[in-house]
Design a protein around this motif. Structure first.
Motif, PDB file in Angstrom:
ATOM      1  N   ASP A 168       0.843  -1.187   0.000  1.00 60.30           N
ATOM      2  CA  ASP A 168       0.000   0.000   0.000  1.00 60.30           C
ATOM      3  C   ASP A 168       0.883   1.244   0.000  1.00 60.30           C
ATOM      4  O   ASP A 168       1.996   1.230   0.532  1.00 60.30           O
ATOM      5  N   ASN A 169       0.378   2.334  -0.575  1.00 60.87           N
ATOM      6  CA  ASN A 169       1.201   3.537  -0.684  1.00 60.87           C
ATOM      7  C   ASN A 169       1.560   4.167   0.655  1.00 60.87           C
ATOM      8  O   ASN A 169       2.458   4.986   0.731  1.00 60.87           O
ATOM      9  N   TRP A 170       0.900   3.799   1.729  1.00 57.56           N
ATOM     10  CA  TRP A 170       1.281   4.322   3.042  1.00 57.56           C
ATOM     11  C   TRP A 170       2.640   3.781   3.449  1.00 57.56           C
ATOM     12  O   TRP A 170       3.386   4.419   4.173  1.00 57.56           O
ATOM     13  N   PHE A 171       2.999   2.598   2.962  1.00 52.07           N
ATOM     14  CA  PHE A 171       4.241   1.947   3.360  1.00 52.07           C
ATOM     15  C   PHE A 171       5.391   2.148   2.374  1.00 52.07           C
ATOM     16  O   PHE A 171       6.545   1.973   2.732  1.00 52.07           O
ATOM     17  N   VAL A 172       5.102   2.479   1.122  1.00 52.25           N
ATOM     18  CA  VAL A 172       6.142   2.523   0.092  1.00 52.25           C
ATOM     19  C   VAL A 172       6.875   3.864   0.113  1.00 52.25           C
ATOM     20  O   VAL A 172       6.256   4.920   0.160  1.00 52.25           O
ATOM     21  N   SER A 173       8.199   3.793   0.091  1.00 52.58           N
ATOM     22  CA  SER A 173       9.031   4.996  -0.002  1.00 52.58           C
ATOM     23  C   SER A 173      10.225   4.682  -0.894  1.00 52.58           C
ATOM     24  O   SER A 173      10.577   3.516  -1.102  1.00 52.58           O
ATOM     25  N   ALA A 174      10.848   5.733  -1.418  1.00 56.94           N
ATOM     26  CA  ALA A 174      12.055   5.549  -2.232  1.00 56.94           C
ATOM     27  C   ALA A 174      13.153   4.917  -1.380  1.00 56.94           C
ATOM     28  O   ALA A 174      13.905   4.060  -1.846  1.00 56.94           O
ATOM     29  N   ARG A 175      13.236   5.317  -0.127  1.00 61.15           N
ATOM     30  CA  ARG A 175      14.241   4.769   0.789  1.00 61.15           C
ATOM     31  C   ARG A 175      14.056   3.259   0.935  1.00 61.15           C
ATOM     32  O   ARG A 175      15.013   2.493   0.857  1.00 61.15           O
ATOM     33  N   LEU A 176      12.806   2.813   1.104  1.00 60.35           N
ATOM     34  CA  LEU A 176      12.528   1.380   1.233  1.00 60.35           C
ATOM     35  C   LEU A 176      12.834   0.656  -0.067  1.00 60.35           C
ATOM     36  O   LEU A 176      13.429  -0.423  -0.054  1.00 60.35           O
ATOM     37  N   ALA A 177      12.442   1.245  -1.203  1.00 59.07           N
ATOM     38  CA  ALA A 177      12.710   0.608  -2.497  1.00 59.07           C
ATOM     39  C   ALA A 177      14.204   0.408  -2.706  1.00 59.07           C
ATOM     40  O   ALA A 177      14.655  -0.658  -3.129  1.00 59.07           O
ATOM     41  N   ARG A 178      14.981   1.416  -2.387  1.00 63.29           N
ATOM     42  CA  ARG A 178      16.445   1.310  -2.521  1.00 63.29           C
ATOM     43  C   ARG A 178      16.994   0.231  -1.582  1.00 63.29           C
ATOM     44  O   ARG A 178      17.826  -0.573  -1.963  1.00 63.29           O
ATOM     45  N   TRP A 179      16.513   0.200  -0.346  1.00 65.84           N
ATOM     46  CA  TRP A 179      16.983  -0.787   0.634  1.00 65.84           C
ATOM     47  C   TRP A 179      16.645  -2.204   0.173  1.00 65.84           C
ATOM     48  O   TRP A 179      17.467  -3.108   0.251  1.00 65.84           O
ATOM     49  N   LEU A 180      15.421  -2.391  -0.318  1.00 68.39           N
ATOM     50  CA  LEU A 180      15.009  -3.715  -0.786  1.00 68.39           C
ATOM     51  C   LEU A 180      15.836  -4.161  -1.990  1.00 68.39           C
ATOM     52  O   LEU A 180      16.182  -5.343  -2.101  1.00 68.39           O
ATOM     53  N   MET A 181      16.156  -3.220  -2.884  1.00 69.50           N
ATOM     54  CA  MET A 181      16.988  -3.582  -4.033  1.00 69.50           C
ATOM     55  C   MET A 181      18.345  -4.104  -3.575  1.00 69.50           C
ATOM     56  O   MET A 181      18.885  -5.050  -4.151  1.00 69.50           O
ATOM     57  N   LYS A 182      18.894  -3.510  -2.522  1.00 68.95           N
ATOM     58  CA  LYS A 182      20.174  -3.986  -1.970  1.00 68.95           C
ATOM     59  C   LYS A 182      20.043  -5.401  -1.416  1.00 68.95           C
ATOM     60  O   LYS A 182      21.030  -6.109  -1.263  1.00 68.95           O
ATOM     61  N   HIS A 183      18.812  -5.798  -1.094  1.00 68.87           N
ATOM     62  CA  HIS A 183      18.560  -7.123  -0.524  1.00 68.87           C
ATOM     63  C   HIS A 183      17.830  -8.029  -1.512  1.00 68.87           C
ATOM     64  O   HIS A 183      17.053  -8.901  -1.113  1.00 68.87           O
ATOM     65  N   ASN A 184      18.093  -7.791  -2.811  1.00 72.65           N
ATOM     66  CA  ASN A 184      17.612  -8.660  -3.888  1.00 72.65           C
ATOM     67  C   ASN A 184      16.097  -8.877  -3.842  1.00 72.65           C
ATOM     68  O   ASN A 184      15.603  -9.988  -4.012  1.00 72.65           O
ATOM     69  N   THR A 185      15.372  -7.792  -3.567  1.00 71.40           N
ATOM     70  CA  THR A 185      13.913  -7.847  -3.468  1.00 71.40           C
ATOM     71  C   THR A 185      13.340  -6.596  -4.135  1.00 71.40           C
ATOM     72  O   THR A 185      13.860  -5.497  -3.942  1.00 71.40           O
ATOM     73  N   ALA A 186      12.286  -6.771  -4.906  1.00 71.12           N
ATOM     74  CA  ALA A 186      11.628  -5.635  -5.565  1.00 71.12           C
ATOM     75  C   ALA A 186      10.374  -5.260  -4.790  1.00 71.12           C
ATOM     76  O   ALA A 186       9.864  -6.046  -3.990  1.00 71.12           O
ATOM     77  N   ILE A 187       9.877  -4.051  -5.034  1.00 69.42           N
ATOM     78  CA  ILE A 187       8.627  -3.618  -4.423  1.00 69.42           C
ATOM     79  C   ILE A 187       7.797  -2.897  -5.478  1.00 69.42           C
ATOM     80  O   ILE A 187       8.336  -2.177  -6.316  1.00 69.42           O
ATOM     81  N   LYS A 199      12.845  11.468   1.267  1.00 73.50           N
ATOM     82  CA  LYS A 199      13.508  12.647   0.730  1.00 73.50           C
ATOM     83  C   LYS A 199      14.012  12.467  -0.690  1.00 73.50           C
ATOM     84  O   LYS A 199      14.091  13.417  -1.432  1.00 73.50           O
ATOM     85  N   ASP A 200      14.395  11.255  -1.084  1.00 73.60           N
ATOM     86  CA  ASP A 200      15.090  11.076  -2.353  1.00 73.60           C
ATOM     87  C   ASP A 200      14.274  10.253  -3.337  1.00 73.60           C
ATOM     88  O   ASP A 200      14.413   9.045  -3.402  1.00 73.60           O
ATOM     89  N   ILE A 201      13.405  10.923  -4.102  1.00 77.99           N
ATOM     90  CA  ILE A 201      12.673  10.185  -5.128  1.00 77.99           C
ATOM     91  C   ILE A 201      13.365  10.279  -6.482  1.00 77.99           C
ATOM     92  O   ILE A 201      12.948   9.648  -7.431  1.00 77.99           O
ATOM     93  N   SER A 202      14.475  11.031  -6.567  1.00 72.01           N
ATOM     94  CA  SER A 202      15.202  11.132  -7.832  1.00 72.01           C
ATOM     95  C   SER A 202      15.700   9.759  -8.271  1.00 72.01           C
ATOM     96  O   SER A 202      15.812   9.480  -9.457  1.00 72.01           O
ATOM     97  N   PHE A 203      15.962   8.882  -7.314  1.00 71.96           N
ATOM     98  CA  PHE A 203      16.412   7.530  -7.622  1.00 71.96           C
ATOM     99  C   PHE A 203      15.339   6.768  -8.405  1.00 71.96           C
ATOM    100  O   PHE A 203      15.647   5.994  -9.298  1.00 71.96           O
ATOM    101  N   ILE A 204      14.064   7.025  -8.139  1.00 71.66           N
ATOM    102  CA  ILE A 204      12.983   6.373  -8.865  1.00 71.66           C
ATOM    103  C   ILE A 204      12.965   6.862 -10.315  1.00 71.66           C
ATOM    104  O   ILE A 204      12.814   6.078 -11.240  1.00 71.66           O
ATOM    105  N   TYR A 205      13.141   8.163 -10.509  1.00 68.37           N
ATOM    106  CA  TYR A 205      13.186   8.685 -11.871  1.00 68.37           C
ATOM    107  C   TYR A 205      14.342   8.082 -12.646  1.00 68.37           C
ATOM    108  O   TYR A 205      14.240   7.810 -13.838  1.00 68.37           O
ATOM    109  N   MET A 206      15.476   7.862 -11.971  1.00 68.09           N
ATOM    110  CA  MET A 206      16.632   7.244 -12.600  1.00 68.09           C
ATOM    111  C   MET A 206      16.285   5.821 -13.058  1.00 68.09           C
ATOM    112  O   MET A 206      16.614   5.419 -14.168  1.00 68.09           O
TER     113      MET A 206
END
Length: 75
Positions: free
Chosen positions: A34-53, A63-70
């Motif tokens: 759900d969008n209440w839980f999703v953040s760019a910070r979490l997405a980046r962290w999960l990618m480091k742990h071989n997991t997508a969201i 703070k950092d959604i530029s990573f999503i645009y990338m």
């Protein structure tokens, strides 16, 4: 359960996802949240742990959604 020393960098809502889906991490799964839980910070962290969201990231979540645009632009 699995321990992740780098979890301290996450917010409380990010840690909830990690707690609930911890058994799926490092296994190439995709988590739908759900969008209440999703953040760019979490997405980046999960990618480091071989997991997508998949979910909607609100502009005011984290703070950092530029990573999503990338990711979207393929750069």
């Amino acid at each position: 359960g699995q321990q992740f020393p780098d979890i301290e960098a996450l917010s409380v809502s990010d840690k909830i996802i990690v707690h609930l889906a911890g058994h799926l991490l490092e296994k190439s799964y995709c988590i739908y949240a759900d969008n209440w839980f999703v953040s760019a910070r979490l997405a980046r962290w999960l990618m480091k742990h071989n997991t997508a969201i998949t979910g909607t990231i609100k502009k005011n979540r984290g703070k950092d959604i530029s990573f999503i645009y990338m990711l979207l632009s393929g750069t």
